[in-house]
Scaffold this motif. Structure first.
Motif, short mmCIF file in Angstrom:
data_model
loop_
_atom_site.label_atom_id
_atom_site.label_comp_id
_atom_site.label_asym_id
_atom_site.label_seq_id
_atom_site.Cartn_x
_atom_site.Cartn_y
_atom_site.Cartn_z
N PHE A 71 0.83 -1.21 0.00
CA PHE A 71 0.00 0.00 0.00
C PHE A 71 0.86 1.26 0.00
CE2 PHE A 71 -3.06 -3.11 1.61
CZ PHE A 71 -4.17 -2.80 0.82
N ASP A 72 0.36 2.28 -0.70
CA ASP A 72 1.05 3.57 -0.78
C ASP A 72 0.43 4.64 0.11
OD1 ASP A 72 2.87 2.93 -3.14
OD2 ASP A 72 0.91 2.53 -4.03
N LEU A 73 -0.83 4.42 0.49
CA LEU A 73 -1.56 5.50 1.15
C LEU A 73 -2.66 4.92 2.03
CD1 LEU A 73 -1.83 8.65 1.16
CD2 LEU A 73 -3.52 8.39 -0.68
N PHE A 74 -2.86 5.56 3.20
CA PHE A 74 -3.91 5.19 4.15
C PHE A 74 -4.87 6.38 4.23
CE2 PHE A 74 -4.64 2.55 8.17
CZ PHE A 74 -5.87 3.10 8.45
N ILE A 75 -6.12 6.17 3.78
CA ILE A 75 -7.13 7.23 3.88
C ILE A 75 -8.19 6.80 4.88
CG2 ILE A 75 -8.88 8.59 2.67
CD1 ILE A 75 -7.32 8.26 0.11
N ASP A 76 -8.42 7.65 5.86
CA ASP A 76 -9.41 7.40 6.90
C ASP A 76 -10.62 8.29 6.63
OD1 ASP A 76 -10.91 7.20 9.21
OD2 ASP A 76 -9.45 8.18 10.50
N ALA A 77 -11.70 7.68 6.10
CA ALA A 77 -12.94 8.43 5.83
C ALA A 77 -14.08 7.89 6.68
CB ALA A 77 -13.28 8.35 4.34
N THR A 78 -13.76 7.49 7.91
CA THR A 78 -14.78 6.98 8.81
C THR A 78 -15.58 8.13 9.41
OG1 THR A 78 -13.14 6.96 10.62
CG2 THR A 78 -13.47 4.91 9.39
N HIS A 79 -16.64 7.77 10.11
CA HIS A 79 -17.57 8.76 10.67
C HIS A 79 -16.86 9.62 11.72
CE1 HIS A 79 -21.16 10.40 12.62
NE2 HIS A 79 -21.83 10.01 11.54
N PRO A 80 -17.17 10.92 11.77
CA PRO A 80 -16.50 11.79 12.75
C PRO A 80 -16.74 11.39 14.21
CG PRO A 80 -18.31 12.94 11.64
CD PRO A 80 -18.06 11.68 10.89
N PHE A 81 -17.77 10.57 14.46
CA PHE A 81 -18.02 10.13 15.83
C PHE A 81 -17.33 8.80 16.15
CE2 PHE A 81 -20.99 13.50 15.85
CZ PHE A 81 -21.19 13.82 17.18
N ALA A 82 -16.71 8.18 15.15
CA ALA A 82 -15.96 6.94 15.39
C ALA A 82 -14.54 7.29 15.80
CB ALA A 82 -15.99 6.07 14.14
N SER A 83 -14.41 8.04 16.87
CA SER A 83 -13.10 8.57 17.27
C SER A 83 -12.11 7.46 17.62
CB SER A 83 -13.25 9.53 18.45
OG SER A 83 -13.90 8.89 19.54
N HIS A 84 -12.61 6.36 18.21
CA HIS A 84 -11.72 5.26 18.56
C HIS A 84 -11.12 4.62 17.32
CE1 HIS A 84 -15.60 3.45 17.68
NE2 HIS A 84 -15.03 2.27 17.58
N VAL A 85 -11.91 4.60 16.22
CA VAL A 85 -11.42 4.04 14.96
C VAL A 85 -10.32 4.92 14.38
CG1 VAL A 85 -12.04 3.38 12.61
CG2 VAL A 85 -13.63 2.92 14.49
N THR A 86 -10.56 6.23 14.40
CA THR A 86 -9.55 7.15 13.88
C THR A 86 -8.27 7.10 14.70
OG1 THR A 86 -11.12 8.64 12.81
CG2 THR A 86 -9.04 9.61 13.53
N LYS A 87 -8.39 7.00 16.02
CA LYS A 87 -7.20 6.88 16.87
C LYS A 87 -6.39 5.64 16.48
CE LYS A 87 -9.17 9.22 20.91
NZ LYS A 87 -9.72 9.03 22.28
N THR A 88 -7.08 4.53 16.26
CA THR A 88 -6.40 3.30 15.86
C THR A 88 -5.77 3.46 14.48
OG1 THR A 88 -7.94 1.95 17.16
CG2 THR A 88 -6.70 0.84 15.42
N ALA A 89 -6.51 4.11 13.57
CA ALA A 89 -5.99 4.31 12.21
C ALA A 89 -4.70 5.12 12.23
CB ALA A 89 -7.04 5.03 11.36
#
Length: 266
Positions: A71-89
């Motif tokens: 992979f060349d790139l990681f894009i996080d387009a999850t819901h703004p309320f899924a903060s735990h997911v973004t932290k993990t990402a």
């Protein structure tokens, strides 16, 4: 143009826009992850090459990113309320040394609305306590998804609780677990219009609305317009702040995404 392999965490409307834009403007292979089969179906329809439809813990993400695909790139387009997911990402992208972009929808512009009956709270727990204290005698119209119901229902009678949920099995199971009457459940397949919200308010004799601050793409504008027209109070849960999120990695539209990708990879 060289081919780029994109790992996309999706499940939102804007993630589908990202997929389509990448396919139209770059030579890409896209693997999209979602937590539901519904989100997976939308990703496939949007043009994603591969999909994974289940929640992915940290170790599973690392295993995928260190797998056969380079992979060349990681894009996080999850819901703004899924903060735990973004932290993990964020954490996983650093571990795997992948450039990270957070695609985050704009916040709602509330300037055009009557805010005299708008109650902003920090959490769904706070929303439940406010309802118990101030709105425990009226019907509650819940526009904030199935995953947030428990924090509200423990403070009020399920008989007065009317959740609008995605028409998927897991959401119905959550309603059953919380003893929410079947006649109270409002299945949906997407955001609703102002007129549809007005119809619900009138049909259910709603006395208060609960919503997330999930931006206009999440239907906040239509909810507030309907509430204002019926002079209903609205309890709005504010977006969580993510301390580990570097603002330099955040883009809010496709033009910014295009510029960020070209800066990173070309």
């Amino acid at each position: 143009m060289k081919k780029i392999n994109v790992f996309l965490m999706g499940g939102t409307k804007e993630s589908i826009e990202v997929i389509r834009y990448l396919k139209d403007n770059f030579n890409t292979y896209i693997l999209t992850t979602t937590t539901t089969e519904y989100g997976e179906r939308l990703a496939i329809e949007g043009g994603s090459d591969s999909t994974i439809a289940k929640p992915l813990p940290k170790n599973d993400l690392i295993e995928i990113l260190n797998g056969e695909t380079d992979f060349d790139l990681f894009i996080d387009a999850t819901h703004p309320f899924a903060s735990h997911v973004t932290k993990t990402a964020i954490e996983v992208s650093k571990i795997c040394k992948l450039p990270y972009i957070r695609f985050e929808r704009y916040t709602s512009n509330l300037n055009d609305f009557d805010k005299s009956q708008l109650y902003a709270v920090k959490s769904f727990e706070d929303a439940g306590k406010l309802i118990e204290k101030k709105f425990n005698e009226v019907n509650v119209l819940h526009f904030a998804g199935a995953n947030t119901m428990e924090s509200i229902v423990k403070y009020i009678s399920p008989e007065k609780f009317y959740p609008r949920i995605l028409e998927v099995e897991s959401s119905f199971e959550k309603c059953e677990k919380l003893a929410i009457p079947k006649d109270n459940i409002i299945p949906m397949k997407g955001t609703s219009t102002v007129d549809e919200n007005l119809e619900l308010i009138d049909q259910l004799n709603a006395g208060v609305i609960i919503t997330k601050e999930s931006g206009d793409i999440g239907g906040v504008d239509a909810k507030l317009k309907a509430a204002n027209e019926r002079k209903l109070p609205v309890i709005m849960i504010e977006r969580p702040e993510i301390e580990t999120l570097d603002k330099k990695t955040v883009v809010n539209n496709l033009e910014q995404l295009d510029e960020k990708i070209k800066t990173i990879l070309f």
